[in-house]
Design a protein around this motif. Structure first.
Motif, mmCIF file in Angstrom:
data_model
loop_
_atom_site.group_PDB
_atom_site.id
_atom_site.type_symbol
_atom_site.label_atom_id
_atom_site.label_comp_id
_atom_site.label_asym_id
_atom_site.label_seq_id
_atom_site.Cartn_x
_atom_site.Cartn_y
_atom_site.Cartn_z
ATOM 1 N N ALA A 1 3.914 13.124 -18.114
ATOM 2 C CA ALA A 1 3.765 13.526 -16.713
ATOM 3 C C ALA A 1 5.046 13.248 -15.937
ATOM 4 C CB ALA A 1 2.604 12.774 -16.075
ATOM 5 N N PRO A 2 5.298 14.047 -14.902
ATOM 6 C CA PRO A 2 6.458 13.737 -14.054
ATOM 7 C C PRO A 2 6.232 12.416 -13.325
ATOM 8 C CG PRO A 2 5.169 15.554 -13.141
ATOM 9 C CD PRO A 2 4.575 15.213 -14.476
ATOM 10 N N PRO A 3 7.299 11.731 -12.927
ATOM 11 C CA PRO A 3 7.141 10.457 -12.213
ATOM 12 C C PRO A 3 6.300 10.625 -10.951
ATOM 13 C CG PRO A 3 9.436 10.832 -12.777
ATOM 14 C CD PRO A 3 8.695 12.096 -13.106
ATOM 15 N N ALA A 4 5.485 9.615 -10.666
ATOM 16 C CA ALA A 4 4.632 9.650 -9.476
ATOM 17 C C ALA A 4 5.483 9.451 -8.224
ATOM 18 C CB ALA A 4 3.573 8.557 -9.558
ATOM 19 N N ALA A 5 5.028 10.020 -7.128
ATOM 20 C CA ALA A 5 5.714 9.842 -5.854
ATOM 21 C C ALA A 5 5.539 8.412 -5.373
ATOM 22 C CB ALA A 5 5.140 10.815 -4.828
ATOM 23 N N ALA A 6 6.507 7.911 -4.687
ATOM 24 C CA ALA A 6 6.428 6.553 -4.139
ATOM 25 C C ALA A 6 5.395 6.509 -3.023
ATOM 26 C CB ALA A 6 7.791 6.129 -3.605
ATOM 27 N N ALA A 7 4.738 5.374 -2.891
ATOM 28 C CA ALA A 7 3.743 5.203 -1.830
ATOM 29 C C ALA A 7 4.461 5.102 -0.485
ATOM 30 C CB ALA A 7 2.926 3.947 -2.074
ATOM 31 N N PRO A 8 3.857 5.611 0.576
ATOM 32 C CA PRO A 8 4.464 5.487 1.896
ATOM 33 C C PRO A 8 4.667 4.020 2.272
ATOM 34 C CG PRO A 8 2.574 6.969 1.934
ATOM 35 C CD PRO A 8 2.602 6.329 0.586
ATOM 36 N N ALA A 9 5.677 3.756 3.067
ATOM 37 C CA ALA A 9 5.989 2.378 3.477
ATOM 38 C C ALA A 9 4.826 1.719 4.201
ATOM 39 C CB ALA A 9 7.230 2.361 4.351
ATOM 40 N N ALA A 10 3.994 2.497 4.851
ATOM 41 C CA ALA A 10 2.857 1.940 5.580
ATOM 42 C C ALA A 10 1.854 1.280 4.648
ATOM 43 C CB ALA A 10 2.175 3.035 6.394
ATOM 44 N N LEU A 11 1.963 1.556 3.360
ATOM 45 C CA LEU A 11 1.024 1.005 2.382
ATOM 46 C C LEU A 11 1.631 -0.177 1.631
ATOM 47 C CD1 LEU A 11 -0.370 4.343 0.958
ATOM 48 C CD2 LEU A 11 -1.416 2.834 2.638
ATOM 49 N N ARG A 12 2.472 -0.957 2.278
ATOM 50 C CA ARG A 12 3.153 -2.040 1.580
ATOM 51 C C ARG A 12 2.198 -3.105 1.048
ATOM 52 N NH1 ARG A 12 5.268 -2.849 7.032
ATOM 53 N NH2 ARG A 12 3.990 -4.434 7.988
ATOM 54 N N ASP A 13 0.960 -3.157 1.542
ATOM 55 C CA ASP A 13 -0.031 -4.105 1.037
ATOM 56 C C ASP A 13 -0.900 -3.512 -0.063
ATOM 57 O OD1 ASP A 13 0.760 -6.229 2.613
ATOM 58 O OD2 ASP A 13 -0.569 -5.687 4.256
ATOM 59 N N ALA A 14 -0.602 -2.298 -0.488
ATOM 60 C CA ALA A 14 -1.385 -1.669 -1.552
ATOM 61 C C ALA A 14 -1.130 -2.398 -2.866
ATOM 62 C CB ALA A 14 -1.005 -0.203 -1.691
ATOM 63 N N ARG A 15 -2.118 -2.392 -3.727
ATOM 64 C CA ARG A 15 -1.930 -2.948 -5.073
ATOM 65 C C ARG A 15 -1.043 -2.014 -5.866
ATOM 66 N NH1 ARG A 15 -6.812 -6.302 -6.102
ATOM 67 N NH2 ARG A 15 -5.911 -8.124 -5.132
ATOM 68 N N ARG A 16 -0.196 -2.617 -6.691
ATOM 69 C CA ARG A 16 0.684 -1.868 -7.574
ATOM 70 C C ARG A 16 0.291 -2.160 -9.018
ATOM 71 N NH1 ARG A 16 3.392 -4.408 -3.821
ATOM 72 N NH2 ARG A 16 4.210 -5.998 -5.218
ATOM 73 N N TYR A 17 0.288 -1.123 -9.830
ATOM 74 C CA TYR A 17 -0.098 -1.241 -11.230
ATOM 75 C C TYR A 17 1.040 -0.728 -12.102
ATOM 76 C CZ TYR A 17 -4.642 -1.398 -8.980
ATOM 77 O OH TYR A 17 -5.688 -1.719 -8.161
ATOM 78 N N ARG A 18 1.257 -1.419 -13.226
ATOM 79 C CA ARG A 18 2.273 -0.988 -14.175
ATOM 80 C C ARG A 18 1.664 -1.032 -15.575
ATOM 81 N NH1 ARG A 18 6.003 -4.704 -13.269
ATOM 82 N NH2 ARG A 18 5.515 -5.906 -15.123
ATOM 83 N N LEU A 19 1.725 0.092 -16.258
ATOM 84 C CA LEU A 19 1.264 0.189 -17.642
ATOM 85 C C LEU A 19 2.493 0.310 -18.537
ATOM 86 C CD1 LEU A 19 -1.594 2.783 -17.137
ATOM 87 C CD2 LEU A 19 -1.895 0.412 -17.853
ATOM 88 N N ALA A 20 2.556 -0.502 -19.576
ATOM 89 C CA ALA A 20 3.667 -0.442 -20.529
ATOM 90 C C ALA A 20 3.086 -0.260 -21.928
ATOM 91 C CB ALA A 20 4.490 -1.722 -20.458
#
Length: 101
Positions: free
Chosen positions: A46-65
């Motif tokens: 898949a193409p890289p996902a778009a970055a989350a808007p700055a207003a969502l700085r408290d959103a959870r971030r997930y990383r799959l490796a």
């Protein structure tokens, strides 16, 4: 295939709950193992996902490796910006994986 899930951030992040999950897809029943590989392949191509808007700085971030076809892949998303395949693989890793230190 081994998949590692790292969760970071969030409004009330608790370090103990952010320990990574690890899933060895080879240990799953055939149907779940096939689904694990299908989802990983979809994310790897898949193409890289778009970055989350700055207003969502408290959103959870997930990383799959994971390593697929001898190539390492790292895919990231947030609560507000994740594909259906990413969400499904996160749920699969949480359901069948184990937390590691």
């Amino acid at each position: 295939m081994r998949i590692e899930l790292v969760t970071e951030g969030g409004f009330a992040a608790m370090p103990g709950l952010q320990r990574p999950f690890v899933l060895d897809c080879g240990s799953l029943p055939a149907a779940q193992a096939a689904e694990c590989e299908r989802l990983a392949r979809a994310l790897a191509t898949a193409p890289p996902a778009a970055a989350a808007p700055a207003a969502l700085r408290d959103a959870r971030r997930y990383r799959l490796a994971f390593v697929l076809d001898e190539r390492p892949h790292v895919v990231a998303a947030t609560d507000q910006a994740m594909s259906a395949e990413f969400d499904q693989l996160v749920q699969l890793v949480r359901q069948y994986g184990r937390r590691v230190d």
